[in-house]
Design an enzyme around this catalytic site. Structure first.
Site, PDB file in Angstrom:
ATOM      1  N   ASP A 167       7.232  -1.451  -6.386  1.00 34.38           N
ATOM      2  CA  ASP A 167       7.915  -0.696  -6.201  1.00 34.38           C
ATOM      3  C   ASP A 167       8.479   0.109  -6.085  1.00 34.38           C
ATOM      4  O   ASP A 167       9.498  -0.467  -5.785  1.00 34.38           O
ATOM      5  CB  ASP A 167       6.890   0.394  -5.168  1.00 34.38           C
ATOM      6  CG  ASP A 167       6.474   1.735  -5.272  1.00 34.38           C
ATOM      7  OD1 ASP A 167       6.880   2.215  -5.449  1.00 34.38           O
ATOM      8  OD2 ASP A 167       5.738   2.379  -3.018  1.00 34.38           O
ATOM      9  N   HIS A 168       9.511   1.171  -5.671  1.00 34.81           N
ATOM     10  CA  HIS A 168      10.889   1.584  -5.673  1.00 34.81           C
ATOM     11  C   HIS A 168      12.061   0.149  -5.111  1.00 34.81           C
ATOM     12  O   HIS A 168      11.534  -0.367  -4.147  1.00 34.81           O
ATOM     13  CB  HIS A 168      11.349   2.009  -4.181  1.00 34.81           C
ATOM     14  CG  HIS A 168      10.507   3.868  -4.531  1.00 34.81           C
ATOM     15  ND1 HIS A 168      10.913   4.989  -4.665  1.00 34.81           N
ATOM     16  CD2 HIS A 168       9.291   3.782  -3.959  1.00 34.81           C
ATOM     17  CE1 HIS A 168      10.755   5.188  -5.153  1.00 34.81           C
ATOM     18  NE2 HIS A 168       9.163   4.818  -4.035  1.00 34.81           N
TER      19      HIS A 168
ATOM     20  N   HIS B  83       7.464  11.102   1.133  1.00 36.79           N
ATOM     21  CA  HIS B  83       6.031   8.692   1.741  1.00 36.79           C
ATOM     22  C   HIS B  83       6.746   9.824   3.309  1.00 36.79           C
ATOM     23  O   HIS B  83       7.510  10.152   3.662  1.00 36.79           O
ATOM     24  CB  HIS B  83       7.945   8.257   1.452  1.00 36.79           C
ATOM     25  CG  HIS B  83       8.233   7.982  -0.097  1.00 36.79           C
ATOM     26  ND1 HIS B  83       9.323   7.677  -0.342  1.00 36.79           N
ATOM     27  CD2 HIS B  83       7.251   7.137  -0.986  1.00 36.79           C
ATOM     28  CE1 HIS B  83       9.130   7.582  -1.888  1.00 36.79           C
ATOM     29  NE2 HIS B  83       8.167   7.391  -2.085  1.00 36.79           N
ATOM     30  N   GLY B  84       5.172   9.364   3.595  1.00 35.68           N
ATOM     31  CA  GLY B  84       4.776   8.730   4.407  1.00 35.68           C
ATOM     32  C   GLY B  84       4.624   9.861   5.890  1.00 35.68           C
ATOM     33  O   GLY B  84       4.487  11.362   5.095  1.00 35.68           O
TER      34      GLY B  84
ATOM     35  N   GLY C 113       4.257   9.419  -2.550  1.00 38.05           N
ATOM     36  CA  GLY C 113       4.587  10.374  -1.953  1.00 38.05           C
ATOM     37  C   GLY C 113       3.174  11.916  -1.472  1.00 38.05           C
ATOM     38  O   GLY C 113       2.687  12.373  -1.495  1.00 38.05           O
ATOM     39  N   ALA C 114       1.785  10.853  -2.064  1.00 33.96           N
ATOM     40  CA  ALA C 114       0.921  11.351  -2.864  1.00 33.96           C
ATOM     41  C   ALA C 114      -0.097  11.607  -1.335  1.00 33.96           C
ATOM     42  O   ALA C 114      -1.087  12.209  -1.187  1.00 33.96           O
ATOM     43  CB  ALA C 114      -0.300  10.836  -4.197  1.00 33.96           C
ATOM     44  N   SER C 115       0.256  10.454  -0.496  1.00 30.63           N
ATOM     45  CA  SER C 115      -0.706  11.008   0.414  1.00 30.63           C
ATOM     46  C   SER C 115      -0.629  11.729   1.286  1.00 30.63           C
ATOM     47  O   SER C 115       0.685  12.663   1.377  1.00 30.63           O
ATOM     48  CB  SER C 115       0.057   9.394   1.978  1.00 30.63           C
ATOM     49  OG  SER C 115      -0.555   8.852   1.494  1.00 30.63           O
TER      50      SER C 115
ATOM     51  N   ASN D 201       1.145   7.428  -6.759  1.00 32.52           N
ATOM     52  CA  ASN D 201       1.480   6.628  -5.137  1.00 32.52           C
ATOM     53  C   ASN D 201       0.892   6.689  -4.523  1.00 32.52           C
ATOM     54  O   ASN D 201       1.591   8.075  -3.427  1.00 32.52           O
ATOM     55  CB  ASN D 201       3.228   6.583  -5.419  1.00 32.52           C
ATOM     56  CG  ASN D 201       3.240   5.325  -6.294  1.00 32.52           C
ATOM     57  OD1 ASN D 201       2.690   5.639  -7.083  1.00 32.52           O
ATOM     58  ND2 ASN D 201       4.866   4.987  -6.066  1.00 32.52           N
TER      59      ASN D 201
ATOM     60  N   THR E 191       0.141   5.808   2.578  1.00 32.32           N
ATOM     61  CA  THR E 191      -0.042   5.759   3.686  1.00 32.32           C
ATOM     62  C   THR E 191      -1.611   5.945   4.295  1.00 32.32           C
ATOM     63  O   THR E 191      -2.464   5.495   4.985  1.00 32.32           O
ATOM     64  CB  THR E 191       1.149   6.976   4.252  1.00 32.32           C
ATOM     65  OG1 THR E 191       2.091   6.684   4.178  1.00 32.32           O
ATOM     66  CG2 THR E 191       0.777   7.141   5.772  1.00 32.32           C
TER      67      THR E 191
HETATM   68  P1  13P Z   1       2.411   7.821   0.621  1.00 31.96           P
HETATM   69  O1  13P Z   1       3.020   6.977   1.348  1.00 31.96           O
HETATM   70  O2  13P Z   1       3.276   8.890   1.142  1.00 31.96           O
HETATM   71  O3  13P Z   1       1.540   7.901  -0.340  1.00 31.96           O
HETATM   72  O4  13P Z   1       3.177   7.317  -0.671  1.00 31.96           O
HETATM   73  C1  13P Z   1       4.062   6.125  -1.169  1.00 31.96           C
HETATM   74  C2  13P Z   1       4.546   5.801  -2.133  1.00 31.96           C
HETATM   75  O5  13P Z   1       4.917   6.709  -2.967  1.00 31.96           O
HETATM   76  C3  13P Z   1       5.077   4.859  -2.567  1.00 31.96           C
HETATM   77  O6  13P Z   1       6.077   4.688  -3.792  1.00 31.96           O
HETATM   78  O1  G3H Z   2       7.390   3.905  -1.281  1.00 26.80           O
HETATM   79  C1  G3H Z   2       7.269   3.358   0.231  1.00 26.80           C
HETATM   80  C2  G3H Z   2       6.275   2.523   0.322  1.00 26.80           C
HETATM   81  O2  G3H Z   2       4.820   3.560   1.431  1.00 26.80           O
HETATM   82  C3  G3H Z   2       6.552   1.755   1.163  1.00 26.80           C
HETATM   83  O3  G3H Z   2       6.506   1.312   2.522  1.00 26.80           O
HETATM   84  O4  G3H Z   2       8.567  -0.186   2.262  1.00 26.80           O
HETATM   85  O5  G3H Z   2       7.174   0.363   4.450  1.00 26.80           O
HETATM   86  O6  G3H Z   2       6.438  -1.027   2.419  1.00 26.80           O
HETATM   87  P1  G3H Z   2       7.355  -0.164   2.650  1.00 26.80           P
HETATM   88 ZN    ZN Z   3       7.354   6.231  -3.571  1.00 25.76          ZN
END
Ligand code: 13P
Ligand code: G3H
Ligand code: ZN
Length: 302
Positions: free
Chosen positions: A81-82, A179-180, A218-220, A239, A242
């Protein structure tokens, strides 16, 4: 089985179903995710964040994911990821990631293209896919600085140019998700409203301009009907982090409260893994990834 991400994500699936990219951080979250994939006969992407790499170590977390994946008969792909650190990306490729995300979205367009192109050249030489991001998807800390969402959103024409200039395999787009879950209740309210109103029109335009599979980060917390609509508009990967963390947490806290006598970490964590698995299964069904394991194209496994 551990497979290349290219076996999970293809043009044929776009518009019909999607695959979740679930963030893992340890043995238990990996087990929960992979057990969900097995229970739903689904393909799944397991991804690590830079934070997880720092927490667990590259070799350690990659070994856990690979070992768990190799024991099951559903296709599992390993993705980073990122990541903005090219040196780290090189290390991840060396340990067997079949896909990496270079996230230079905080840089200006030219710089984003420059770094992404360099990563694509390196990764493609080694058969590894690259995801990049255009537009800005903010996280727990930095998103509070947002004044207006519009200037952060992905521009469809620029997205087409970006894909053509960089040669990326998948593109993360900014269409209203974040995100989150912010701790501050007022900010949380704004975020929830934003996630309930994914810019589907923008997504549709991006899908018309860009011919590669799209990724929604950020799909949560994005409502189910918006997720389904996003699939129809070109999103092939969602993705999700959360929602799994919350499910894990809820079950863990309940277990501790209900069973204060338990001190064996395995007994403490088992219900949390089960809670996470349940949530992951719900997401697999929502994205219609269930029963799709058999559709994965036959090629040698990693
Ligand atoms: P969420 O935590 O909002 O599901 O986002 C996850 C994400 O995009 C990880 O790259
Ligand atoms: O993109 C964000 C993910 O939810 C990763 O979160 O950096 O806390 O592992 P984290
Ligand atoms: Zn992300």
């Amino acid at each position: 089985m551990l497979v290349h991400i290219g076996r999970l994500i293809n043009k044929k699936m776009v518009g019909k179903y999607a695959v979740p990219a679930f963030n893992t951080s340890n043995l238990e979250t990996t087990q929960g995710i992979i057990r969900a994939a097995v229970a739903q006969k689904a393909p799944v992407i397991v991804q690590t964040s830079v934070g997880t790499i720092e927490y667990a170590g590259i070799e350690e977390i990659a070994a856990i994911i690979k070992a768990e994946a190799r024991e099951v008969d559903v296709p599992i792909a390993l993705h980073q990821d990122h990541c903005k650190d090219f040196d780290l990306i090189k290390k991840l490729i060396a340990v067997g990631y079949s896909s990496v995300m270079v996230d230079a979205s905080a840089l200006d367009y030219k710089e984003n293209v420059k770094l992404t192109k360099a990563v694509v050249a390196y990764a493609h030489k080694r058969g590894v896919w690259v995801q990049a991001e255009l537009g800005r998807l903010l996280g727990n800390e930095d998103w509070q600085t947002v004044k207006s969402g519009d200037d952060l959103m992905t521009d469809p024409k620029q997205a087409a140019k970006f894909v053509q200039e960089t040669g990326v395999d998948t593109l993360a787009v900014a269409v209203g998700s974040f995100h989150g879950i912010p701790v501050n209740p007022q900010i949380r309210k704004i975020l929830t409203t934003l996630k309930e109103h994914i810019d589907l029109h923008r997504l549709k335009l991006i899908h018309e301009h860009v011919k590669i599979p799209l990724v929604l980060h950020g799909a949560s917390g994005v409502p189910d009907h918006q997720m389904v609509a996003a699939i129809k508009n070109g999103v092939a990967v969602f993705n999700i982090d959360t929602d799994l963390r919350v499910a894990f947490n809820k079950s863990l806290r309940k277990n501790i409260k209900d069973n204060p006598q338990i001190y064996d970490p395995r007994k403490l964590l088992r219900p949390a893994t089960d809670g996470l698995q349940k949530m992951a299964e719900q997401k697999l069904k929502l994205l219609k990834a269930n029963n799709k394991a058999k559709l994965i194209i036959k090629k040698p496994t990693l």
